[in-house]
Design a protein around this motif. Structure first.
Motif, mmCIF file in Angstrom:
data_model
loop_
_atom_site.group_PDB
_atom_site.id
_atom_site.type_symbol
_atom_site.label_atom_id
_atom_site.label_comp_id
_atom_site.label_asym_id
_atom_site.label_seq_id
_atom_site.Cartn_x
_atom_site.Cartn_y
_atom_site.Cartn_z
ATOM 1 N N GLU A 121 5.849 9.296 45.406
ATOM 2 C CA GLU A 121 5.072 10.235 46.217
ATOM 3 C C GLU A 121 5.701 11.625 46.184
ATOM 4 O OE1 GLU A 121 2.136 10.113 47.775
ATOM 5 O OE2 GLU A 121 1.777 8.051 47.135
ATOM 6 N N ARG A 122 7.018 11.681 46.171
ATOM 7 C CA ARG A 122 7.704 12.974 46.066
ATOM 8 C C ARG A 122 7.396 13.636 44.723
ATOM 9 N NH1 ARG A 122 13.746 11.923 47.456
ATOM 10 N NH2 ARG A 122 13.191 9.753 47.717
ATOM 11 N N LEU A 123 7.319 12.831 43.662
ATOM 12 C CA LEU A 123 6.970 13.352 42.340
ATOM 13 C C LEU A 123 5.563 13.952 42.362
ATOM 14 C CD1 LEU A 123 7.575 11.938 38.863
ATOM 15 C CD2 LEU A 123 5.225 12.182 39.595
ATOM 16 N N LEU A 124 4.588 13.217 42.902
ATOM 17 C CA LEU A 124 3.213 13.718 42.949
ATOM 18 C C LEU A 124 3.112 14.984 43.792
ATOM 19 C CD1 LEU A 124 1.083 10.453 43.284
ATOM 20 C CD2 LEU A 124 1.592 11.771 41.207
ATOM 21 N N LEU A 125 3.827 15.023 44.917
ATOM 22 C CA LEU A 125 3.824 16.208 45.766
ATOM 23 C C LEU A 125 4.415 17.407 45.012
ATOM 24 C CD1 LEU A 125 3.271 17.525 48.506
ATOM 25 C CD2 LEU A 125 5.533 16.725 49.239
ATOM 26 N N ALA A 126 5.486 17.184 44.259
ATOM 27 C CA ALA A 126 6.100 18.264 43.479
ATOM 28 C C ALA A 126 5.119 18.793 42.437
ATOM 29 C CB ALA A 126 7.385 17.778 42.815
ATOM 30 N N VAL A 127 4.354 17.914 41.812
ATOM 31 C CA VAL A 127 3.348 18.340 40.831
ATOM 32 C C VAL A 127 2.300 19.210 41.518
ATOM 33 C CG1 VAL A 127 1.483 17.547 39.317
ATOM 34 C CG2 VAL A 127 3.709 16.393 39.255
ATOM 35 N N GLU A 128 1.798 18.755 42.664
ATOM 36 C CA GLU A 128 0.782 19.524 43.395
ATOM 37 C C GLU A 128 1.318 20.890 43.830
ATOM 38 O OE1 GLU A 128 -2.048 16.622 45.809
ATOM 39 O OE2 GLU A 128 0.075 16.226 46.220
ATOM 40 N N LEU B 265 -5.200 26.375 37.204
ATOM 41 C CA LEU B 265 -5.059 24.921 37.264
ATOM 42 C C LEU B 265 -5.758 24.365 38.498
ATOM 43 C CD1 LEU B 265 -1.257 24.437 36.563
ATOM 44 C CD2 LEU B 265 -3.110 23.663 35.125
ATOM 45 N N ASP B 266 -6.448 23.257 38.311
ATOM 46 C CA ASP B 266 -7.049 22.570 39.439
ATOM 47 C C ASP B 266 -6.364 21.215 39.558
ATOM 48 O OD1 ASP B 266 -8.772 21.874 41.534
ATOM 49 O OD2 ASP B 266 -10.179 20.939 40.134
ATOM 50 N N ALA B 267 -5.710 20.955 40.676
ATOM 51 C CA ALA B 267 -5.038 19.676 40.909
ATOM 52 C C ALA B 267 -5.816 18.908 41.970
ATOM 53 C CB ALA B 267 -3.601 19.902 41.365
ATOM 54 N N GLN B 268 -6.359 17.785 41.577
ATOM 55 C CA GLN B 268 -7.113 16.931 42.500
ATOM 56 C C GLN B 268 -6.337 15.644 42.721
ATOM 57 O OE1 GLN B 268 -10.112 17.571 44.087
ATOM 58 N NE2 GLN B 268 -9.771 19.645 43.329
ATOM 59 N N THR C 267 -5.036 14.518 39.111
ATOM 60 C CA THR C 267 -5.682 14.978 37.882
ATOM 61 C C THR C 267 -5.559 16.494 37.820
ATOM 62 O OG1 THR C 267 -7.259 13.158 37.959
ATOM 63 C CG2 THR C 267 -7.831 15.035 36.559
ATOM 64 N N LEU C 268 -4.933 16.977 36.750
ATOM 65 C CA LEU C 268 -4.812 18.414 36.513
ATOM 66 C C LEU C 268 -5.909 18.802 35.531
ATOM 67 C CD1 LEU C 268 -0.963 18.724 35.906
ATOM 68 C CD2 LEU C 268 -2.206 18.749 38.061
ATOM 69 N N THR C 269 -6.724 19.758 35.907
ATOM 70 C CA THR C 269 -7.778 20.237 35.023
ATOM 71 C C THR C 269 -7.492 21.699 34.701
ATOM 72 O OG1 THR C 269 -9.363 18.719 36.047
ATOM 73 C CG2 THR C 269 -10.272 20.510 34.718
ATOM 74 N N PHE C 270 -7.518 22.011 33.405
ATOM 75 C CA PHE C 270 -7.192 23.347 32.918
ATOM 76 C C PHE C 270 -8.470 24.150 32.697
ATOM 77 C CE2 PHE C 270 -3.797 20.482 32.007
ATOM 78 C CZ PHE C 270 -2.656 21.209 32.275
ATOM 79 N N ALA C 271 -8.319 25.459 32.500
ATOM 80 C CA ALA C 271 -9.465 26.347 32.322
ATOM 81 C C ALA C 271 -10.348 25.904 31.150
ATOM 82 C CB ALA C 271 -8.989 27.780 32.122
ATOM 83 N N ASN C 272 -9.745 25.290 30.127
ATOM 84 C CA ASN C 272 -10.509 24.835 28.956
ATOM 85 C C ASN C 272 -11.118 23.446 29.168
ATOM 86 O OD1 ASN C 272 -8.325 23.112 28.724
ATOM 87 N ND2 ASN C 272 -7.548 24.016 26.832
ATOM 88 N N ARG C 273 -11.046 22.958 30.393
ATOM 89 C CA ARG C 273 -11.587 21.671 30.828
ATOM 90 C C ARG C 273 -10.792 20.450 30.342
ATOM 91 N NH1 ARG C 273 -15.452 22.305 34.068
ATOM 92 N NH2 ARG C 273 -17.512 23.077 33.876
ATOM 93 N N SER C 274 -9.682 20.657 29.649
ATOM 94 C CA SER C 274 -8.831 19.524 29.299
ATOM 95 C C SER C 274 -8.118 19.059 30.566
ATOM 96 C CB SER C 274 -7.828 19.898 28.206
ATOM 97 O OG SER C 274 -6.870 20.821 28.686
ATOM 98 N N GLN C 275 -7.635 17.829 30.539
ATOM 99 C CA GLN C 275 -7.006 17.257 31.730
ATOM 100 C C GLN C 275 -5.698 16.559 31.402
ATOM 101 O OE1 GLN C 275 -10.052 14.593 33.282
ATOM 102 N NE2 GLN C 275 -10.784 16.198 34.663
ATOM 103 N N ILE C 276 -4.864 16.468 32.414
ATOM 104 C CA ILE C 276 -3.691 15.594 32.419
ATOM 105 C C ILE C 276 -3.836 14.740 33.672
ATOM 106 C CG2 ILE C 276 -1.186 15.438 32.717
ATOM 107 C CD1 ILE C 276 -0.932 18.024 31.111
ATOM 108 N N VAL C 277 -3.705 13.434 33.503
ATOM 109 C CA VAL C 277 -3.822 12.505 34.626
ATOM 110 C C VAL C 277 -2.469 11.837 34.838
ATOM 111 C CG1 VAL C 277 -4.989 10.462 35.529
ATOM 112 C CG2 VAL C 277 -6.270 12.113 34.138
ATOM 113 N N ILE C 278 -1.997 11.883 36.071
ATOM 114 C CA ILE C 278 -0.723 11.256 36.445
ATOM 115 C C ILE C 278 -1.052 10.226 37.513
ATOM 116 C CG2 ILE C 278 1.557 11.648 37.460
ATOM 117 C CD1 ILE C 278 1.000 14.688 36.565
ATOM 118 N N ASN C 279 -0.648 8.980 37.268
ATOM 119 C CA ASN C 279 -0.925 7.963 38.287
ATOM 120 C C ASN C 279 0.240 7.005 38.442
ATOM 121 O OD1 ASN C 279 -1.255 6.316 36.065
ATOM 122 N ND2 ASN C 279 -3.399 5.907 36.405
#
Length: 109
Positions: A11-18, A32-35, A42-54
């Protein structure tokens, strides 16, 4: 590591990412959009690509999916390391996010 210890560290890792996304949006034009949804960010970039961390609670791992591939990280007592030797989570996230954003982005714990 117990399930409770894993969840605390993860949870600390996810909070640090946000929090880093918020900082990067203030300091750069990365847009960057972090949802967050439960144990996933889910990180969404201006070019609509994503990185998902779970979080993978049964395995005590954090998984990251980026354009460059999928990666699994375990906590070694000090930091989150890739299970196949790709490095430390935040350094690798910085690399993947920079590639996808087209500019240097630095994530840290």
């Amino acid at each position: 590591m117990t399930d409770l210890e894993f969840m605390d560290r993860a949870e600390r890792l996810l909070l640090a990412v946000e929090q880093t996304c918020d900082r990067l949006n203030e300091e750069t034009d990365a847009d960057l959009d972090a949802q967050r949804s439960g144990g996933m960010v889910t990180l969404t970039f201006a070019n609509r690509s994503q990185i998902v961390i779970n979080l993978q609670k049964p395995l005590h791992e954090v998984w990251m999916a980026a354009r460059s591939g999928g990666f699994h990280y375990r906590f070694d007592g000090q930091r989150w390391l890739d299970t196949k030797g790709a490095g430390e989570f935040f350094a690798h996230l910085s690399q993947c996010a920079s590639e996808q954003a087209g500019q240097t982005l630095v994530f840290s714990a």
